[in-house]
Design an enzyme around this catalytic site. Structure first.
Site, mmCIF file in Angstrom:
data_model
loop_
_atom_site.group_PDB
_atom_site.id
_atom_site.type_symbol
_atom_site.label_atom_id
_atom_site.label_comp_id
_atom_site.label_asym_id
_atom_site.label_seq_id
_atom_site.Cartn_x
_atom_site.Cartn_y
_atom_site.Cartn_z
ATOM 1 N N HIS A 284 54.259 -51.191 43.078
ATOM 2 C CA HIS A 284 53.291 -50.117 42.832
ATOM 3 C C HIS A 284 53.496 -48.983 43.842
ATOM 4 O O HIS A 284 52.544 -48.490 44.455
ATOM 5 C CB HIS A 284 51.864 -50.656 42.890
ATOM 6 C CG HIS A 284 51.562 -51.631 41.787
ATOM 7 N ND1 HIS A 284 50.979 -51.261 40.597
ATOM 8 C CD2 HIS A 284 51.803 -52.964 41.687
ATOM 9 C CE1 HIS A 284 50.858 -52.325 39.818
ATOM 10 N NE2 HIS A 284 51.352 -53.371 40.445
ATOM 11 N N TYR B 30 51.326 -58.643 49.872
ATOM 12 C CA TYR B 30 50.826 -57.331 50.298
ATOM 13 C C TYR B 30 51.035 -57.156 51.794
ATOM 14 O O TYR B 30 51.419 -56.074 52.265
ATOM 15 C CB TYR B 30 49.333 -57.194 49.987
ATOM 16 C CG TYR B 30 48.973 -57.023 48.529
ATOM 17 C CD1 TYR B 30 49.879 -57.280 47.510
ATOM 18 C CD2 TYR B 30 47.700 -56.615 48.164
ATOM 19 C CE1 TYR B 30 49.537 -57.130 46.183
ATOM 20 C CE2 TYR B 30 47.335 -56.460 46.837
ATOM 21 C CZ TYR B 30 48.262 -56.723 45.849
ATOM 22 O OH TYR B 30 47.903 -56.577 44.540
#
Length: 326
Positions: free
Chosen positions: A46, A304
């Site tokens: 992303h 993440y």
């Protein structure tokens, strides 16, 4: 101080937890998402996004389910991010298969909630190792991913969603899902498993969109004219639902509560906005919200963190190089 910070960035990340072996490390996940070419300073997944600002306007309907102050009647500011799937920050945003919305609330100096949502309502699989294999199959091409899904019947709910999904013409017109379940915990210690969605209040056709930055341009122009609003809707699990399985959809007949509205009042290019430096780790939770035992949730958090570590290291090394050249 910078030497200590650099040492922290270079420290290894623990393997992603999973109920069943084999385990896949966060480094392996991010290496796969990153591909052969890293876009330094950007997220490994992303990578293309735009920063948001606004506020959550709570109606108080969830205050009895959770002791977080966020659900008390009133408003709370947030820093957020719209993004699309992929590791290239300059890729055409209309071609991305997944769109995302992330939010960060800071209720106090010690209480934060970071939320990462996607357009699919469920995962295709229920454990990190199989998710890793799914990414490998996607990268291998259509035949490989078709064979993968044929071997994994647990992907049925995801494939049913995928078959009917039609991308809208705006970030503002998508439905964003928590995918994973969490617990709301009230002042009596009672827990309620929930999933949630951000439901749009507008419908936008994609027929007239074009250009590499079509979605970014559209949302920038839209917010310049008026606020963008989503209804924050929570679905309450009952005893038949497995909150630890992110691949299984919950029935539509489950009780739902609208907690209020997310109101977006501003957008900023990500390199100029506050969202670029935020790691939207879904396990950064306030008092009153707790994680389930869903192994995919922990895999997301670890990946993440590894992605953030890499881009933070790149930014720091860039600063040190600049200082060395002065």
């Amino acid at each position: 101080m910078k030497k200590q910070y650099l040492a922290l960035l270079l420290a290894p990340i623990m393997s992603v937890a999973a109920d069943d072996p084999p385990k896949v490390s966060a480094q392996e996940f991010v290496n796969l998402q990153q591909g052969e070419t890293a876009h330094e300073g950007f997220r490994r997944a992303h990578a293309k996004g735009i920063c948001l600002s606004g506020e959550f306007r709570s109606n108080g309907q969830l205050a009895s389910y959770s002791k977080t102050t966020l659900f008390e009647t009133g408003s709370m500011p947030f820093i957020g991010r719209f993004s699309v799937a992929g590791n290239n920050p300059t890729a055409p945003d209309l071609k991305a298969p997944v769109r995302s919305l992330a939010l960060s609330f800071a209720m106090s100096s010690t209480e934060q909630w970071r939320i990462a949502m996607n357009t699919p309502p469920v995962m295709a699989v229920k454990d990190p190792h199989t998710f890793y294999q799914q990414i490998q199959a996607i990268q291998a091409g259509p035949k490989a991913i078709q064979a993968f899904f044929a071997e994994h019947p647990e992907s049925r709910d995801f494939l049913n969603w995928k078959a009917q999904y039609q991308p809208s013409g705006s970030f503002a017109a998508e439905t964003y899902n928590s995918i994973n379940a969490f617990y709301l915990v009230n002042s009596n210690g009672e827990k309620q498993a929930v999933r949630w969605t951000m439901q749009p209040t507008v419908s936008v056709s994609a027929d007239n969109l074009e250009g590499v930055d079509a979605l970014h341009d559209e949302i920038t122009n839209r917010v310049a004219e008026d606020n963008v609003v989503f209804d924050w809707v929570f679905t309450l699990a009952n005893g038949e639902d497995d909150e630890n399985n992110p691949a299984k959809a919950w029935p539509d007949r489950r009780e739902q509560i609208t907690a209020g509205q997310i109101v977006i009042t501003g957008v900023t290019p990500q390199l100029q906005g506050e969202c670029h430096s935020i790691n939207y780790d879904p396990l950064v939770l306030p008092t009153g919200i707790e994680a389930t035992r869903d192994p995919i949730l922990r895999a997301r958090s670890a990946a993440y963190a590894e992605s953030y570590r890499r881009r933070a290291k790149e930014a720091l090394m860039g600063e040190l190089e600049e200082q060395g050249n002065e």
